[in-house]
Design a protein around this motif. Structure first.
Motif, PDB file in Angstrom:
ATOM      1  N   LEU A 130      -3.197  -6.776  -2.720  1.00 38.31           N
ATOM      2  CA  LEU A 130      -2.775  -7.256  -4.036  1.00 38.31           C
ATOM      3  C   LEU A 130      -3.847  -6.958  -5.082  1.00 38.31           C
ATOM      4  O   LEU A 130      -3.551  -6.500  -6.198  1.00 38.31           O
ATOM      5  N   VAL A 131      -5.107  -7.191  -4.723  1.00 41.69           N
ATOM      6  CA  VAL A 131      -6.218  -6.888  -5.635  1.00 41.69           C
ATOM      7  C   VAL A 131      -6.279  -5.390  -5.920  1.00 41.69           C
ATOM      8  O   VAL A 131      -6.524  -4.967  -7.059  1.00 41.69           O
ATOM      9  N   ALA A 132      -6.020  -4.590  -4.900  1.00 41.87           N
ATOM     10  CA  ALA A 132      -6.022  -3.128  -5.086  1.00 41.87           C
ATOM     11  C   ALA A 132      -4.959  -2.702  -6.099  1.00 41.87           C
ATOM     12  O   ALA A 132      -5.195  -1.788  -6.904  1.00 41.87           O
ATOM     13  N   LEU A 133      -3.807  -3.354  -6.069  1.00 37.09           N
ATOM     14  CA  LEU A 133      -2.756  -3.040  -7.047  1.00 37.09           C
ATOM     15  C   LEU A 133      -3.197  -3.428  -8.458  1.00 37.09           C
ATOM     16  O   LEU A 133      -2.949  -2.698  -9.420  1.00 37.09           O
ATOM     17  N   LEU A 134      -3.860  -4.581  -8.580  1.00 37.62           N
ATOM     18  CA  LEU A 134      -4.342  -5.007  -9.895  1.00 37.62           C
ATOM     19  C   LEU A 134      -5.344  -4.008 -10.462  1.00 37.62           C
ATOM     20  O   LEU A 134      -5.404  -3.789 -11.673  1.00 37.62           O
ATOM     21  N   LYS A 135      -6.106  -3.397  -9.590  1.00 38.29           N
ATOM     22  CA  LYS A 135      -7.131  -2.452 -10.033  1.00 38.29           C
ATOM     23  C   LYS A 135      -6.567  -1.077 -10.356  1.00 38.29           C
ATOM     24  O   LYS A 135      -6.908  -0.482 -11.379  1.00 38.29           O
ATOM     25  N   ASN A 136      -5.713  -0.567  -9.478  1.00 39.36           N
ATOM     26  CA  ASN A 136      -5.422   0.866  -9.512  1.00 39.36           C
ATOM     27  C   ASN A 136      -3.963   1.258  -9.705  1.00 39.36           C
ATOM     28  O   ASN A 136      -3.674   2.440  -9.907  1.00 39.36           O
ATOM     29  N   ALA A 137      -3.042   0.322  -9.611  1.00 40.54           N
ATOM     30  CA  ALA A 137      -1.621   0.689  -9.631  1.00 40.54           C
ATOM     31  C   ALA A 137      -1.154   1.021 -11.042  1.00 40.54           C
ATOM     32  O   ALA A 137      -1.856   0.783 -12.039  1.00 40.54           O
TER      33      ALA A 137
ATOM     34  N   ARG B   3       0.819  -1.225   0.000  1.00 38.92           N
ATOM     35  CA  ARG B   3       0.000   0.000   0.000  1.00 38.92           C
ATOM     36  C   ARG B   3       0.847   1.267   0.000  1.00 38.92           C
ATOM     37  O   ARG B   3       0.327   2.373   0.135  1.00 38.92           O
ATOM     38  N   HIS B   4       2.139   1.117  -0.147  1.00 35.46           N
ATOM     39  CA  HIS B   4       3.048   2.273  -0.085  1.00 35.46           C
ATOM     40  C   HIS B   4       2.720   3.263  -1.209  1.00 35.46           C
ATOM     41  O   HIS B   4       2.362   2.857  -2.312  1.00 35.46           O
ATOM     42  N   PRO B   5       2.852   4.568  -0.953  1.00 39.60           N
ATOM     43  CA  PRO B   5       2.534   5.545  -2.011  1.00 39.60           C
ATOM     44  C   PRO B   5       3.496   5.524  -3.188  1.00 39.60           C
ATOM     45  O   PRO B   5       3.149   5.970  -4.279  1.00 39.60           O
ATOM     46  N   ARG B   6       4.708   5.012  -2.991  1.00 40.14           N
ATOM     47  CA  ARG B   6       5.677   4.974  -4.085  1.00 40.14           C
ATOM     48  C   ARG B   6       5.493   3.701  -4.913  1.00 40.14           C
ATOM     49  O   ARG B   6       5.504   2.583  -4.380  1.00 40.14           O
TER      50      ARG B   6
END
Length: 563
Positions: free
Chosen positions: A412-419, A375-378
């Motif tokens: 991990l799902v959040a990264l798949l959606k928004n990263a 969840r890191h901002p970088r």
């Protein structure tokens, strides 16, 4: 010009001046609590890289293949780029409070021609002044004339001055000048090495004059940072024991920073890696430095450990055996990016090792920190964290269960959606490793985490490898769902998320493997739905066409249309 300088020096008694200059340098035994006579050198901070080449572990369908892949990826190391860590540093500091300035108070600016004459003089004072002028020339912040100095043939004289033990000021100035030449290109560094600088620089590590010793460390760090050839040259000349001895002495923090950085360069590079003997020599000192409070020392120490954990499992074993894992996990939670990045990289390397080594990283608390890093901002940290997670997911089922237990699927799902896409690619690898090694229960947990929709959305990504992996994942999901009579529900879910249309369109993809994979999925799992859908669409099209023709007064029959 030299006659005028000589006249000035004679007025002040040149022998007395040499003596005074030599007294500038405090010996190690005479160090006060405030450290070296010279003020601290401002060292550049390390910036974490935004881009890197990395190791992947994508595992296939069975444990044997997963094990082979885990071994194989150890041979596919990320290329070490110079934007990861500062490999060479140029000393551009101006010492303001030292007696060396007495030698230059009345000094005219010397041209390169004057410097050449000076260093070849038999007069030690002129040698000193010319060397100092060369050093100042090489310490320009912008466009220092490294090439001109090399072509002028100054390196052999500078190397000769390293051996002038009665004149530590001259040794210091010569070492400083060589440090800055070695900070240049590989060709310029090679000129320093071929000029014979390595052995006398190592000898200066035993100098009783701390400033001379520190500058020698700096020069050796620049040389070692150029590549494995010069690194091994330094190691074979027995530099490591002398460097390690300095750590135990009462030295100022700037000096210790230089030592930590030089050790990291001695750990760096492959083809070949540093020899096992050198690694075993350095590890206790690195373990000690890992407990330090200084950010720069911690950063360089973590980078050193990251280099030592690349490659074979035996290399990882040497690091893990030092008991450094709990401290590395602590540093993974550091707010300082230049500490967080190399500590995370090191732990990511460790979990590419054996199942036992991975479990030791988990036991040290790695997964508890990994969630916040996902969840890191970088984005660079998200990417490293997803890569580390994918390595854990490539292990046995109980490692996968621990990922679930530490609640790592939601981020991990959040990264798949928004990263950013570069992060999403790493997240796809993590899902692939997780899915192909999971039990039915774990696979169900993965699907219920919401991973399917963002995964299907990435089928339109502009990266063939990512598309290929996602198709493999979808195929595996359907295959496993069929075993427990849940394929129909999964197919409906894929259709609801618009997945069928995306997979159908990939049948026309220019990449043969992608088009074939998409075709296989459609034919094997969606054949009836697609066939029925196509028939319905055809019937609708025919009715519309028929009514249009009637409106136009056409005498054509429906049979004629269908023909």
């Amino acid at each position: 010009m030299y006659d005028a300088l000589r006249s000035q020096l004679e007025e002040e008694n040149q022998f007395r001046l040499i003596h005074l200059l030599s007294l500038v340098f405090y010996s190690v035994d005479d160090m006060s609590d405030t450290g070296a006579f010279f003020p601290p050198v401002n060292m550049p901070t390390l910036e974490a890289p935004e881009e890197r080449l990395r190791k992947f572990k994508y595992c296939g369908k069975d444990m044997s293949a997963r094990r082979q892949q885990r071994i194989a990826t150890n041979l596919q190391l990320r290329k070490a780029k110079k934007d990861e860590q500062v490999l060479k540093r140029r000393n551009i500091s101006q010492f303001s409070n030292d007696l060396v300035s007495q030698a230059s108070d009345k000094e005219a600016i010397l041209t390169l021609e004057d410097i050449i004459k000076g260093v070849n003089s038999s007069d030690p004072i002129l040698c000193l002044m010319a060397t100092q002028a060369a050093r100042k020339m090489l310490s320009q912040e912008k466009n220092p004339p490294l090439k001109l100095v090399i072509e002028a043939g100054l390196i052999p004289k500078l190397v000769e001055f390293l051996k002038a033990s009665p004149l530590p000021v001259l040794q210091f100035e010569a070492a400083w000048a060589l440090t800055n030449i070695a900070s240049g290109t590989s060709e310029q560094t090679r000129a320093v090495v071929e000029g014979g600088a390595i052995h006398p620089l190592i000898e200066l590590l035993s100098s009783s004059h701390l400033a001379v010793c520190e500058q020698a460390v700096w020069a050796l760090g620049n040389i070692a940072g150029d590549g494995p050839e010069f690194r091994d040259n330094i190691i074979s000349n027995n530099a490591i024991p002398k460097l390690l001895h300095l750590i135990s002495t009462n030295i100022p923090i700037t000096f210790l920073r230089n030592i930590a950085w030089t050790l990291s360069n001695l750990c760096r590079n492959k083809n070949p890696y540093p020899c096992e003997q050198a690694v075993l020599q350095m590890l206790p000192a690195l373990s000690q430095l890992l407990q330090h409070y200084d950010n720069e020392i911690l950063s360089d120490t973590c980078w050193a450990l990251s280099y030592l954990t690349e490659g074979h499992n035996e290399r990882i074993h040497h690091v893990v055996s030092m008991g450094v894992l709990p401290r590395l996990v602590e540093l993974m939670a550091s707010p300082e990016l230049n500490i967080l990045t190399p500590s995370l990289r090191t732990m990511g390397n460790i979990v590419t090792g054996t199942d036992l080594q991975t479990q030791m990283a988990i036991d040290a608390g790695m997964l508890k920190v990994l969630g916040q890093l996902l969840r890191h901002p970088r984005s660079s940290i998200q990417k490293e964290a997803a890569w580390a997670m994918s390595n854990v997911a490539a292990g046995p089922k109980h490692h996968i269960q621990q990922l679930i237990g530490c609640n790592l699927l939601p981020p991990l799902v959040a990264l798949l959606k928004n990263a950013e896409f570069k992060v999403q690619k790493e997240a796809v690898w993590a899902v692939a490793n997780f899915a192909t090694g999971a039990t039915q229960s774990q696979l169900s947990t993965l699907l219920h985490s919401g991973v399917l929709e963002p995964l299907l959305n990435l089928l339109t990504a502009p990266d063939m490898k990512t598309i290929t992996i996602i198709l493999d994942i979808v195929s595996y999901f359907l295959q496993e769902a069929d075993k427990v009579h849940e394929k129909e529900n999964l197919c409906l879910l894929i259709e609801e998320f618009g997945g069928i249309g995306k997979i159908e369109s990939l049948q026309l993809h220019q990449n043969c493997h992608i088009s074939q994979s998409a075709l296989n999925i459609i034919e094997k799992h969606f054949g009836e739905q697609v066939s029925q859908s196509s028939t319905q669409c055809l019937a609708v099209d025919l009715r519309l066409c028929f009514h249009r023709l009637l409106d136009e007064g056409s005498l054509m029959t429906i049979e004629a249309i269908t023909n």
